[in-house]
Design an enzyme around this catalytic site. Structure first.
Site, short mmCIF file in Angstrom:
data_model
loop_
_atom_site.label_atom_id
_atom_site.label_comp_id
_atom_site.label_asym_id
_atom_site.label_seq_id
_atom_site.Cartn_x
_atom_site.Cartn_y
_atom_site.Cartn_z
N LEU A 31 0.87 -1.17 0.00
CA LEU A 31 0.00 0.00 0.00
C LEU A 31 0.91 1.22 0.00
O LEU A 31 1.65 1.45 0.96
CB LEU A 31 -0.90 0.00 1.23
CG LEU A 31 -1.84 1.20 1.38
CD1 LEU A 31 -2.89 1.19 0.28
CD2 LEU A 31 -2.51 1.19 2.74
N SER A 32 0.89 1.98 -1.08
CA SER A 32 1.78 3.14 -1.22
C SER A 32 1.48 4.16 -0.13
O SER A 32 0.40 4.17 0.47
CB SER A 32 1.63 3.78 -2.59
OG SER A 32 1.98 2.87 -3.61
N SER A 33 2.43 5.03 0.11
CA SER A 33 2.24 6.08 1.11
C SER A 33 1.08 6.98 0.71
O SER A 33 0.80 7.17 -0.49
CB SER A 33 3.50 6.91 1.29
OG SER A 33 3.72 7.73 0.16
#
Length: 411
Positions: free
Chosen positions: A75-77
């Protein structure tokens, strides 16, 4: 420090605080993106993680690793996701394809397209799509379609999309992405260029220099980023030319770099380092880095182990990865120092080898050219030219890909 318990009672306040931070940093600039981020419960897409981690703006959370511990999905920032959504400029009623399924970003897209739009999230890994489906349902986004498939081939059974948003690191742009993009559509893709990655928002620019329709893509924005690499038929392994003993240092060459004389470069390091200062200001390192690596085929990325930095063999910039100019048996790379007269830092060069003087001069000229002519955000125009496209003006310093060529020009 007070620890926030993993209770949904705290999530609205944390979402509001996250939006505030992202606005202050300029990652969120529009009301629709702010509203979407405020609504979607991010913590439901990383069950088991503390709320502090789920709502930290600069923290990517790994979803799956392989047996060696390498991240396969994450899950990307919140920061990079917000910036990409601003790049995408998603409007109500649009049809959107997301490549790479974590669930959370698809939920944000669902908020942006509204009831009249549609979102399809595509991933090659059935385990990831199953997980994304469960998280979306839990969060109340049953309308998002989740599909299993290799992104290299797009979604042939679907109509064209107004937006295609890629959330995995891509080395190339497959034809399917261009053909499934509407005439006024936009593709947002983290594209690897000569060992670095930039997330680029592309739009169609079908009028070639010869007046033909070639499916050329032209950038409208770009930003520094890093993503888990693409899997499947579009997978591309980076190529590192090992120079130092025990792989202690080497050259990262992703895009058809010329052959280098490894033995000569190893011997070049035995020459005393030549230090040269450019008199040019050093700032916006991500823009400077892009300028340097796209200035010619002999410019690639140098990486050295921290142990060599600690021993003084290389400057600290090489430990982080730095553009290096290679000329036969000599090479030069960028350094920096404080300079009060410039109001911050000055860029400089360290060169090694029998022709250190010449390669240092050439590198310093590039540093001055960027500082004097291109030192601003968004000075580059990045074009993707599909294979077979006819252009009367050949790309300057073309970066070859499997399905086409990347050209970067500087204004």
């Amino acid at each position: 420090m007070t620890t926030v318990r993993n209770s949904e009672d705290f999530s609205p306040a944390l979402r509001a605080a996250m939006v505030g931070e992202l606005r202050e940093l300029g990652a969120i600039t529009s009301a629709p993106v702010a509203e979407a981020v405020s609504k979607v419960p991010r913590h439901l897409f990383v069950p088991g993680q503390p709320l502090e981690a789920a709502y930290a703006i600069d923290q990517a959370l790994v979803i799956k690793r392989d047996e060696a511990g390498t991240a396969l999905s994450s899950l990307s920032s919140a920061h990079i996701q917000s910036v990409m959504l601003e790049q995408a400029d998603v409007q109500p009623g649009m049809q959107v394809l997301e490549i790479g399924s974590g669930g959370y970003n698809a939920a944000l897209l669902a908020e942006l397209v509204g009831e009249e739009g549609a979102v399809v999230s595509l991933d090659i890994d059935p385990e990831i799509t199953e997980r994304a489906r469960a998280c979306l349902d839990t969060a109340g986004y049953e309308q998002v379609k989740v599909a299993v498939g290799d992104a290299e081939h797009g979604l042939p059974d679907e109509d064209a999309f107004d937006r295609i948003i890629v959330t995995a690191g891509a080395w190339d742009i497959p034809p399917a992405w261009r053909t499934q993009l509407t005439p006024r559509g936009r593709l947002i893709v983290p594209l690897r260029l000569k060992g670095i990655t930039r997330t680029i928002a592309f739009e169609r620019d079908d009028q070639t220099d010869d007046g033909g329709d070639a499916g050329v893509l032209t950038s409208v924005s770009y930003l520094l980023s890093g993503f888990v690499a693409m899997q499947g038929d579009g997978e591309h392994h980076e190529h590192v030319i090992v120079v130092g003993d025990d792989e202690s240092w080497g050259l990262r060459v992703d895009d058809g770099a010329p052959d280098f004389d490894v033995q000569a470069l190893r011997e070049a390091l035995d020459h005393p380092p030549l230090e040269r200062w450019s008199g040019a200001v050093f700032d916006m390192p991500d823009e400077l880095e892009l300028f340097l690596v796209t200035s010619g085929p002999q410019m690639v990325m140098l990486h050295a182990r921290q142990s060599l930095v600690d021993q003084g063999v290389f400057d600290a910039s090489a430990g982080r990865g730095v553009p290096v100019l290679v000329r036969g048996d000599s090479f030069a790379y960028r350094i920096k120092r404080e300079n009060a007269e410039l109001g911050g830092f000055e860029s400089g060069v360290i060169a090694h080898g029998p022709h250190a003087e010449q390669v240092a001069d050439e590198y310093a000229d590039l540093l001055r050219r960027w500082a004097h002519q291109h030192r601003r955000r968004g000075a580059a125009t990045i074009r993707y030219i599909p294979a077979g496209a006819a252009h009367s003006t050949p790309p300057h310093h073309p970066i070859p890909k499997r399905h086409g060529t990347v050209s970067v020009t500087w204004r």
